[in-house]
Motif scaffolding. Structure first.
Motif, PDB file in Angstrom:
ATOM      1  N   SER A 101      14.933  12.461  28.054  1.00 57.13           N
ATOM      2  CA  SER A 101      13.848  11.791  28.776  1.00 57.13           C
ATOM      3  C   SER A 101      14.468  10.999  29.917  1.00 57.13           C
ATOM      4  O   SER A 101      15.579  10.464  29.788  1.00 57.13           O
ATOM      5  CB  SER A 101      13.076  10.858  27.839  1.00 57.13           C
ATOM      6  N   ILE A 102      13.735  10.922  31.043  1.00 58.09           N
ATOM      7  CA  ILE A 102      14.282  10.279  32.244  1.00 58.09           C
ATOM      8  C   ILE A 102      13.283   9.272  32.795  1.00 58.09           C
ATOM      9  O   ILE A 102      12.080   9.560  32.892  1.00 58.09           O
ATOM     10  CB  ILE A 102      14.612  11.323  33.333  1.00 58.09           C
ATOM     11  N   GLY A 103      13.797   8.102  33.181  1.00 59.83           N
ATOM     12  CA  GLY A 103      13.004   7.110  33.905  1.00 59.83           C
ATOM     13  C   GLY A 103      13.631   6.905  35.272  1.00 59.83           C
ATOM     14  O   GLY A 103      14.854   6.858  35.413  1.00 59.83           O
ATOM     15  N   ILE A 104      12.766   6.793  36.299  1.00 60.15           N
ATOM     16  CA  ILE A 104      13.260   6.699  37.676  1.00 60.15           C
ATOM     17  C   ILE A 104      12.736   5.415  38.317  1.00 60.15           C
ATOM     18  O   ILE A 104      11.590   5.009  38.086  1.00 60.15           O
ATOM     19  CB  ILE A 104      12.782   7.892  38.537  1.00 60.15           C
ATOM     20  N   MET A 105      13.595   4.825  39.138  1.00 65.68           N
ATOM     21  CA  MET A 105      13.154   3.729  39.998  1.00 65.68           C
ATOM     22  C   MET A 105      13.771   3.943  41.377  1.00 65.68           C
ATOM     23  O   MET A 105      14.955   4.239  41.486  1.00 65.68           O
ATOM     24  CB  MET A 105      13.585   2.377  39.419  1.00 65.68           C
ATOM     25  N   THR A 106      12.933   3.826  42.405  1.00 65.05           N
ATOM     26  CA  THR A 106      13.405   3.966  43.779  1.00 65.05           C
ATOM     27  C   THR A 106      13.298   2.622  44.486  1.00 65.05           C
ATOM     28  O   THR A 106      12.283   1.927  44.362  1.00 65.05           O
ATOM     29  CB  THR A 106      12.577   5.021  44.545  1.00 65.05           C
ATOM     30  N   ALA A 107      14.348   2.254  45.213  1.00 61.84           N
ATOM     31  CA  ALA A 107      14.358   0.976  45.920  1.00 61.84           C
ATOM     32  C   ALA A 107      13.252   0.958  46.967  1.00 61.84           C
ATOM     33  O   ALA A 107      13.078   1.903  47.735  1.00 61.84           O
ATOM     34  CB  ALA A 107      15.714   0.764  46.586  1.00 61.84           C
ATOM     35  N   THR A 108      12.471  -0.135  46.967  1.00 64.46           N
ATOM     36  CA  THR A 108      11.385  -0.310  47.934  1.00 64.46           C
ATOM     37  C   THR A 108      11.499  -1.678  48.572  1.00 64.46           C
ATOM     38  O   THR A 108      12.292  -2.517  48.160  1.00 64.46           O
ATOM     39  CB  THR A 108      10.018  -0.195  47.236  1.00 64.46           C
ATOM     40  N   ASP A 109      10.650  -1.915  49.568  1.00 68.73           N
ATOM     41  CA  ASP A 109      10.677  -3.203  50.256  1.00 68.73           C
ATOM     42  C   ASP A 109      10.321  -4.339  49.312  1.00 68.73           C
ATOM     43  O   ASP A 109      10.737  -5.490  49.513  1.00 68.73           O
ATOM     44  CB  ASP A 109       9.690  -3.203  51.432  1.00 68.73           C
ATOM     45  N   ALA A 110       9.571  -4.049  48.269  1.00 68.65           N
ATOM     46  CA  ALA A 110       9.141  -5.095  47.342  1.00 68.65           C
ATOM     47  C   ALA A 110      10.229  -5.434  46.317  1.00 68.65           C
ATOM     48  O   ALA A 110      10.097  -6.385  45.561  1.00 68.65           O
ATOM     49  CB  ALA A 110       7.877  -4.647  46.614  1.00 68.65           C
ATOM     50  N   LEU A 111      11.290  -4.612  46.290  1.00 69.34           N
ATOM     51  CA  LEU A 111      12.334  -4.811  45.289  1.00 69.34           C
ATOM     52  C   LEU A 111      13.150  -6.064  45.575  1.00 69.34           C
ATOM     53  O   LEU A 111      13.586  -6.281  46.707  1.00 69.34           O
ATOM     54  CB  LEU A 111      13.271  -3.599  45.262  1.00 69.34           C
ATOM     55  N   GLU A 112      13.334  -6.886  44.572  1.00 72.52           N
ATOM     56  CA  GLU A 112      14.193  -8.042  44.719  1.00 72.52           C
ATOM     57  C   GLU A 112      15.641  -7.579  44.857  1.00 72.52           C
ATOM     58  O   GLU A 112      16.016  -6.540  44.329  1.00 72.52           O
ATOM     59  CB  GLU A 112      14.062  -8.967  43.501  1.00 72.52           C
ATOM     60  N   ASP A 113      16.407  -8.379  45.538  1.00 73.34           N
ATOM     61  CA  ASP A 113      17.813  -8.036  45.771  1.00 73.34           C
ATOM     62  C   ASP A 113      18.616  -8.318  44.508  1.00 73.34           C
ATOM     63  O   ASP A 113      19.457  -9.210  44.455  1.00 73.34           O
ATOM     64  CB  ASP A 113      18.366  -8.847  46.944  1.00 73.34           C
ATOM     65  N   ASN A 114      18.332  -7.528  43.448  1.00 68.78           N
ATOM     66  CA  ASN A 114      18.922  -7.806  42.151  1.00 68.78           C
ATOM     67  C   ASN A 114      18.992  -6.502  41.362  1.00 68.78           C
ATOM     68  O   ASN A 114      17.972  -5.843  41.134  1.00 68.78           O
ATOM     69  CB  ASN A 114      18.068  -8.841  41.407  1.00 68.78           C
TER      70      ASN A 114
ATOM     71  N   ASN B 146      11.146  14.451  26.553  1.00 69.96           N
ATOM     72  CA  ASN B 146      11.438  15.639  27.370  1.00 69.96           C
ATOM     73  C   ASN B 146      10.574  15.658  28.621  1.00 69.96           C
ATOM     74  O   ASN B 146       9.961  16.665  28.982  1.00 69.96           O
ATOM     75  CB  ASN B 146      11.221  16.925  26.562  1.00 69.96           C
ATOM     76  N   ARG B 147      10.530  14.503  29.275  1.00 68.85           N
ATOM     77  CA  ARG B 147       9.714  14.400  30.489  1.00 68.85           C
ATOM     78  C   ARG B 147      10.356  13.395  31.443  1.00 68.85           C
ATOM     79  O   ARG B 147      11.265  12.638  31.087  1.00 68.85           O
ATOM     80  CB  ARG B 147       8.280  14.017  30.161  1.00 68.85           C
ATOM     81  N   VAL B 148       9.838  13.379  32.676  1.00 69.56           N
ATOM     82  CA  VAL B 148      10.318  12.492  33.743  1.00 69.56           C
ATOM     83  C   VAL B 148       9.191  11.547  34.128  1.00 69.56           C
ATOM     84  O   VAL B 148       8.049  11.978  34.323  1.00 69.56           O
ATOM     85  CB  VAL B 148      10.768  13.300  34.982  1.00 69.56           C
ATOM     86  N   THR B 149       9.477  10.255  34.241  1.00 77.16           N
ATOM     87  CA  THR B 149       8.485   9.270  34.664  1.00 77.16           C
ATOM     88  C   THR B 149       9.098   8.393  35.753  1.00 77.16           C
ATOM     89  O   THR B 149      10.225   7.901  35.606  1.00 77.16           O
ATOM     90  CB  THR B 149       8.057   8.375  33.487  1.00 77.16           C
ATOM     91  N   HIS B 150       8.351   8.203  36.842  1.00 79.17           N
ATOM     92  CA  HIS B 150       8.782   7.296  37.903  1.00 79.17           C
ATOM     93  C   HIS B 150       8.057   5.969  37.721  1.00 79.17           C
ATOM     94  O   HIS B 150       6.864   5.931  37.383  1.00 79.17           O
ATOM     95  CB  HIS B 150       8.487   7.895  39.282  1.00 79.17           C
ATOM     96  N   TYR B 151       8.719   4.887  37.948  1.00 78.72           N
ATOM     97  CA  TYR B 151       8.130   3.559  37.770  1.00 78.72           C
ATOM     98  C   TYR B 151       6.897   3.379  38.648  1.00 78.72           C
ATOM     99  O   TYR B 151       5.934   2.724  38.249  1.00 78.72           O
ATOM    100  CB  TYR B 151       9.171   2.488  38.095  1.00 78.72           C
ATOM    101  N   GLU B 152       6.900   3.976  39.834  1.00 81.74           N
ATOM    102  CA  GLU B 152       5.757   3.835  40.738  1.00 81.74           C
ATOM    103  C   GLU B 152       4.511   4.484  40.124  1.00 81.74           C
ATOM    104  O   GLU B 152       3.383   4.031  40.358  1.00 81.74           O
ATOM    105  CB  GLU B 152       6.083   4.466  42.094  1.00 81.74           C
TER     106      GLU B 152
END
Length: 334
Positions: A284-297, A318-324
């Protein structure tokens, strides 16, 4: 004899053509320790050794008869104590009162020989010093070469140690510490350029059951094989690391959310399609992509990727989920 000649700073001997000493100055007598009656009317060769007599006959007489003079003849004469005294002899043939005379000036060369010996010794010492210097330089160059070789070896060892310190022993992937350093670098670059990047958190589904059913040895094989699949299907420049246990992470530079989803799904299918020896293994996979709202952390980014991974687990594995996607559906799981 003229007083000045009698006490000249060199010896003077006048001999007949037959070699009989006709006259001698006081300087020569003083140098040799003789009285006048010891030398005058005696044959000049009585003061010479046999070797010097031969040289006198083979060199002095032929040249003075041919050229009328002899210059710088090195000859040794015996003094009153029987010691051999070296002289430089200059001779000239002349005629006086109808007779032929051979006038000889003798300069003692004892000091000169001492000086020459000292010079020879000094030259030998200089040559030895130069040889020792060359040897020392050669040894120094050898030492420098050895130091450079050791430094190269040390650098190679340090490189290996650094690689080992950044590598997970079981899977051969980069380890958690290395990944966190790269994540910090990526966040810094993002804050400066705004170029997006994405983070995957991947977890082997039901890994505890794999260990419990087939044993930890097979569990280690699964971890190694999953790592191989991830590394094989990662793009050039992607960072793949083992995060801990059965959990892996991937860092994808210059990757937007849409691109990250496609890449993650390709990796998920590659693991599922792998020829497993026992029951099929999935991730299973979780994804996060850096965005303008992301804190510098980096902690925030990891937490949100972990929430997306949790959602993949909750929704059947057995699936992929993006945080957005979670944000669009409502509040993400905490």
């Amino acid at each position: 004899m003229d007083v000045r000649l009698n006490y000249a700073p060199c010896g003077y001997v006048s001999i007949t053509h037959e070699g009989i000493v006709a006259d001698v100055n006081q300087t020569f007598l003083d140098m040799m320790g003789y009285r006048q009656e010891d030398v005058v009317q005696k044959h000049f060769e009585t003061l010479m050794s046999t070797a010097n007599k031969l040289m006198f006959h083979s060199y002095f007489y032929p040249y003075i008869n041919l050229d009328g003079h002899v210059e710088e003849l090195l000859i040794r004469l015996k003094n009153s104590r029987g010691e051999s005294v070296p002289f430089i002899l200059n001779g000239r043939k002349s005629e006086r009162e109808g007779r032929e005379w051979l006038d000889c000036v003798l300069v003692q060369v004892g000091k000169r020989i001492d000086y020459e010996m000292e010079l020879r010794l000094a030259n030998k010492q200089i040559e030895k010093a130069y040889w020792e210097k060359d040897q020392a330089l050669a040894e120094l160059q050898h030492i420098y070469a050895e130091i450079e070789r050791k430094q190269t070896e040390l650098m190679e060892i340090n490189t290996v140690l650094l690689e080992l310190s950044n590598t997970d022993k079981l899977t051969g992937l980069k380890n958690r510490r290395f990944f966190q350093e790269k994540l910090e670098e990526e966040l810094k670059l993002y804050s400066q350029t705004g170029i997006p990047f994405s983070l995957f958190m991947l977890d082997i589904d039901h890994f505890k059951r794999v260990n419990d059913t087939w044993g930890h040895a097979y569990g280690d094989e699964v971890l190694f094989d999953v790592a191989s699949v991830l590394q094989t299907h990662a793009r050039e420049g992607d960072i793949v690391a083992r995060y801990g246990g059965e959990e892996f992470v991937m860092l994808l530079s210059r990757t937007k959310a849409s691109e990250a989803k496609v890449c993650a799904d390709r990796i998920r299918r590659a693991v599922s399609d792998f020829s497993w020896k026992e029951d099929g293994v999935t991730i299973s996979i979780g994804i996060m992509t850096a965005t303008d709202a992301l804190e510098d952390n980096e902690a925030t980014l990891l937490e949100q990727a972990d929430q997306a991974l949790y959602a993949s687990k909750e929704n059947g594995r057995n699936r992929v989920t993006h945080y957005e996607d979670l944000k669009l559906q409502g509040s993400p799981h905490s």
